[in-house]
Design a protein around this motif. Structure first.
Motif, PDB file in Angstrom:
ATOM      1  N   HIS A   1      51.698 -34.137 -30.561  1.00  0.00           N
ATOM      2  CA  HIS A   1      51.236 -33.403 -29.383  1.00  0.00           C
ATOM      3  C   HIS A   1      50.257 -32.295 -29.770  1.00  0.00           C
ATOM      4  O   HIS A   1      49.225 -32.097 -29.102  1.00  0.00           O
TER       5      HIS A   1
ATOM      6  N   GLU B   1      46.937 -33.915 -30.550  1.00  0.00           N
ATOM      7  CA  GLU B   1      46.260 -34.495 -29.386  1.00  0.00           C
ATOM      8  C   GLU B   1      45.752 -33.444 -28.410  1.00  0.00           C
ATOM      9  O   GLU B   1      44.810 -33.700 -27.656  1.00  0.00           O
ATOM     10  N   THR B   2      46.360 -32.268 -28.402  1.00  0.00           N
ATOM     11  CA  THR B   2      45.937 -31.206 -27.480  1.00  0.00           C
ATOM     12  C   THR B   2      44.925 -30.246 -28.097  1.00  0.00           C
ATOM     13  O   THR B   2      44.582 -29.223 -27.482  1.00  0.00           O
ATOM     14  N   GLY B   3      44.458 -30.560 -29.316  1.00  0.00           N
ATOM     15  CA  GLY B   3      43.389 -29.776 -29.916  1.00  0.00           C
ATOM     16  C   GLY B   3      43.847 -28.565 -30.707  1.00  0.00           C
ATOM     17  O   GLY B   3      43.008 -27.753 -31.137  1.00  0.00           O
TER      18      GLY B   3
ATOM     19  N   ILE C   1      45.989 -22.282 -30.844  1.00  0.00           N
ATOM     20  CA  ILE C   1      46.667 -23.105 -29.838  1.00  0.00           C
ATOM     21  C   ILE C   1      46.254 -22.610 -28.458  1.00  0.00           C
ATOM     22  O   ILE C   1      46.445 -21.432 -28.117  1.00  0.00           O
ATOM     23  N   ARG C   2      45.638 -23.493 -27.693  1.00  0.00           N
ATOM     24  CA  ARG C   2      45.197 -23.156 -26.335  1.00  0.00           C
ATOM     25  C   ARG C   2      44.312 -21.913 -26.332  1.00  0.00           C
ATOM     26  O   ARG C   2      44.414 -21.048 -25.464  1.00  0.00           O
TER      27      ARG C   2
ATOM     28  N   SER D   1      52.512 -24.532 -27.061  1.00  0.00           N
ATOM     29  CA  SER D   1      51.652 -25.704 -26.810  1.00  0.00           C
ATOM     30  C   SER D   1      52.008 -26.433 -25.520  1.00  0.00           C
ATOM     31  O   SER D   1      51.349 -27.415 -25.170  1.00  0.00           O
TER      32      SER D   1
ATOM     33  N   PHE E   1      54.736 -28.172 -24.950  1.00  0.00           N
ATOM     34  CA  PHE E   1      55.359 -29.452 -25.286  1.00  0.00           C
ATOM     35  C   PHE E   1      56.669 -29.612 -24.533  1.00  0.00           C
ATOM     36  O   PHE E   1      57.485 -28.689 -24.458  1.00  0.00           O
TER      37      PHE E   1
END
Length: 294
Positions: A205, A208-210, A267-268, A285, A287
């Motif tokens: 995850h 995949e979320t950068g 993260i984000r 994240s 998740f």
């Protein structure tokens, strides 16, 4: 003199009750005993330090010594490597002190010191190759083991293996190679077992979320961060910032991300320069764990 008395054979006085000679006592090998005792003291000190969570003397935070002490090479089968070293030194000291048979003692000391030398050499080379680091205390212990092995070899008894010396040496080399290969398998993570499905899904995850995890192979806290993911560490969106070594140029991806310390998480759009526990990474994240249906 009677006939019966003439027929008796006469034996030399004391020949019938002669006792077997006692084995010749062999004094302790004081040189090996002293070296092994010194090695045991160093291993015991490192074991105490590892248990207290502090750093050994002459080992600053972030130094090569700190990296080695916090790396995967500092543990074996879940126990600190210092514990295994302490046990080996104690066994060598006990053999040098108590084993009476000279040839048998030499054989045992040869085997133990050869084993210790192979393990010490492996750990030294592994730290240099994988982490670009050396540990002062480890090098001192290595030097002690070299001294023990040299003392055993130089004072080889005349009754030690003669003609089959080549076979004896060959078997020792094969044994050492076997031990080194086993250590490499353990430290490479091949025996970590199956992945935790939840931790594995989190790592995927994050990728995949950068999210990005910037670090360096020589960074102790980066190693700690990876250990939290166990067998799933390879799935992390990790970016190596020093691919050319500790003194080499910083990777362009890390320069572009303005990474100033390790580990650094992005993260984000938020930056976190610390080791993040798994549960906190889940919250940061977004998740949501969904167990697979049976």
């Amino acid at each position: 003199m009677s006939k019966g008395k003439r027929g008796k054979s006469r034996q030399p006085h004391g020949a019938g009750d002669r006792k077997p000679a006692h084995p010749v006592a062999v004094s302790p090998d004081y040189l090996v005993l002293a070296l092994a005792s010194a090695g045991a003291l160093i291993a015991a000190y490192l074991l105490i330090v590892a248990g207290s969570g502090t750093l050994p003397a002459f080992c600053a935070a972030g130094s090569s010594c700190d990296l080695i002490q916090n790396s995967r090479f500092s543990r074996l089968l879940g126990a600190p490597i210092a514990l295994w070293g302490l046990l080996l030194y104690l066994v060598i000291a006990l053999v040098a002190w108590r084993m009476p048979a000279r040839l048998k003692r030499w054989r045992v000391l040869w085997g133990l010191s050869w084993l210790g030398l192979a393990i010490s050499l492996y750990l030294t080379v592994a730290g240099a190759v994988a982490l670009d680091a050396f540990c002062l205390w480890c090098l001192v212990s290595f030097a002690i083991m070299v001294g023990i092995f040299a003392a055993v070899v130089v004072r080889r008894p005349s009754l030690a293996p003669g003609v089959p010396w080549r076979n004896w040496l060959s078997s020792s080399v094969i044994a050492a190679i076997t031990v080194v290969v086993a250590l490499q398998i353990v430290h490479s993570g091949l025996l970590q077992g199956r992945e935790d499905p939840r931790v594995s899904a989190l790592a995927t995850h994050l990728d995949e979320t950068g999210a990005r995890f910037y670090g360096a192979f020589w960074c102790p806290t980066c190693q700690e961060q990876k250990r939290l993911f166990g067998a799933s560490a390879e799935r992390l969106p990790y970016v190596e910032c020093t691919p050319s070594g500790r003194n080499g140029p910083v990777a362009m991806a890390c320069v572009a991300a303005d990474v100033s310390g390790y580990p650094t998480w992005v993260i984000r759009g938020q930056r976190y320069q610390e080791v993040l526990p798994v549960d906190r990474l889940e919250r940061l994240s977004g998740f949501r764990w969904q167990p697979p249906e049976d």
